[in-house]
Enzyme design. Structure first.
Site: not given
Ligand code: CMC
Length: 435
Positions: A309, A369
């Site tokens: 998240h 989710d």
């Molecule tokens: N699986 C594997 N690795 C992950 C994941 C994941 N689901 N999410 C983040 N990472 C890794 C990412 O690769 C990065 O690694 P590194 O630091 O080595 O480069 C690190 O964790 C930080 O990730 P980020 O992309 O900078 O994080 P963000 O804050 O931009 O993204 C997110 C948040 C929710 C979009 C992301 O965690 C994701 O894509 N999760 C899966 C989709 C999901 O479940 N979304 C629902 C969110 S909750 C409902 C809502 O409130 O909308």
């Protein structure tokens, strides 16, 4: 001048600007950079709004480090245990919990708006028969601006309130009708003898020849899911609604933009993506560890859906509440349930990810989710309706934020700036002279 300030010095020119620091009720202090460009000639750069507050708001508070979520000051745990979705709607919209008379008046007023204009029926009939329900929601909620355009004055508080009530009352009918259309069943009209959530389930699963009534446990589980998804401060879809609305656009059109933003798998589409991922795992000949390794591999685009998240770097408090319900529900399902392999895979994935260093170091916990997807599947809700149910729940959050923005006398049109990295000026070359 604010009591606390931050001084920014341009080390090249020696120019200095003192910026006021704003303090909210909770949360980090916030530097007001409004004068930075005027005084120093700089923009700030923060793609993804990681350190940028786009507005001030009194609706919802999140502390991602501590895993806190509060609606109008009330902890989500207390609301989930003691309140109902409709009471939460009142709270988000009006800022206070209602007494009995106010609640009854609220519920009765909403009931006067549950029907759709009969001409909307024809609108539904125009969709392709395998249209995604979210595509139909984007279109039909947007189409409400064609039905109510003349009656809305976005600068008038009474008019804004009527739009809010209309949306909260009509979205369940619209959500149920998109489902009915996709399965080729007759549209079921709202029945105002029922409470808000029962009415939605009745319109979704009822059939004219059948006296359908959802069970109280079904209604309560749905009510809980709606409470947990009702608002979440300045997320992508809410910010979209605020930005679209900031131009003075019609609120139905602004909400349609919010629904579009919610649809993506990184946001509200995650609950659907979780089940798609689990089904892929169940159907493949690979075990869960293979998918965990893929999620960790930076060469792969694959992510574990329902994990991580942007704000919660502790545990998602909504996930904590819903996890218990999820485990309880799955414990009650028989071994012969057709979804058993999928649920077992989900539990295996949850356990491995919670113990794996990659996920622990990055604080990637299962989010709301992950569990809501599994619960909705266990409840028999069709997969392509998961994000629609999220949209139904979030409608009150979106419209509360829209109202807050529109009633702020200082509100301006949202207009982010950019760091331009394209070509510098160049001269036009005639087509015959180009390489
Ligand atoms: N699986 C594997 N690795 C992950 C994941 C994941 N689901 N999410 C983040 N990472 C890794 C990412 O690769 C990065 O690694 P590194 O630091 O080595 O480069 C690190 O964790 C930080 O990730 P980020 O992309 O900078 O994080 P963000 O804050 O931009 O993204 C997110 C948040 C929710 C979009 C992301 O965690 C994701 O894509 N999760 C899966 C989709 C999901 O479940 N979304 C629902 C969110 S909750 C409902 C809502 O409130 O909308």
């Amino acid at each position: 001048m604010a009591e606390r300030t931050v001084t920014v010095t341009d080390n090249t020119t020696g120019k200095v600007v003192e910026l006021p620091v704003l303090e909210g009720t909770n949360g980090p202090r916030t530097i007001d950079i409004g004068k930075l460009y005027k005084n120093l000639g700089y923009f700030t750069y923060d793609p993804g709004f990681v350190s940028t507050a786009s507005c001030d708001s009194q609706i919802t508070y999140i502390d991602g480090e501590q895993g806190l979520l509060r609606y109008r000051g009330y902890p989500i745990e207390q609301l989930a245990e003691h309140s109902t979705f409709l009471e939460v709607c009142y709270l988000l919209l009006h800022g206070e919990l209602p007494n009995k008379d106010k609640f009854d008046a609220f519920e009765n007023r909403l009931k006067t708006h549950t029907l759709l204009d009969e001409k909307m029926r024809r609108f539904y009939l125009g969709f392709h028969n395998n249209s995604h329900p979210m595509a139909m929601m984007v279109a039909t909620v947007g189409a409400m601006s064609a039905f109510y355009h003349d009656q809305i004055d976005v600068h008038d508080a009474t008019s804004r309130e009527t739009a809010a009530y209309r949306l909260i009352a009509k979205v369940p009918t619209m959500a149920a009708w998109v489902y009915k259309y996709t399965v080729g069943q007759p549209f079921i009209y709202p029945d105002n003898r029922f409470d808000y959530v029962t009415n939605f389930l009745y319109m979704m699963f009822g059939l004219p020849p059948v006296n359908y009534r959802p069970s109280p446990s079904f209604v309560r589980a749905m009510d809980l899911i709606l409470i947990l998804h009702a608002d979440h401060e300045q997320n992508a879809s809410t910010s979209t609604v605020r930005l679209a609305g900031s131009s003075g656009a019609n609120p139905y059109a602004a909400l349609s933009a919010g629904i579009s933003s919610l649809w993506g798998p990184a946001h509200g589409g995650a609950n659907e993506a979780v089940i798609n991922m689990l089904e892929d795992i169940v159907q493949s000949d690979k075990d869960v560890n293979y998918y965990i390794e893929r999620a960790k591999d930076k060469q792969s685009q694959f992510r574990l859906m329902g994990f991580g998240h942007r704000v919660y770097k502790n545990y998602d408090p909504r996930a904590k509440i819903i996890r218990e319900v999820c485990h309880q529900l799955l414990g009650e399902l028989g071994e012969d349930n057709p979804n058993r392999p999928l649920f077992d895979t989900a539990m295996e994935l949850e356990q491995i990810a919670l113990e794996d260093d990659y996920f622990i170091q990055r604080k990637l916990y299962p989010n709301v989710d992950f569990y809501s997807g599994i619960i909705l599947r266990a409840m028999g809700i069709p997969l392509n309706m998961f994000t629609v149910i999220f949209a139904l729940a979030r409608t009150v959050g979106w419209i509360s934020h829209w109202k807050e923005h529109m009633s702020d006398p200082q509100a301006r049109i949202g207009r982010p700036r950019q760091l331009y990295t394209g070509e510098d000026q160049r001269n036009y070359v005639h087509i015959d002279e180009r390489d």
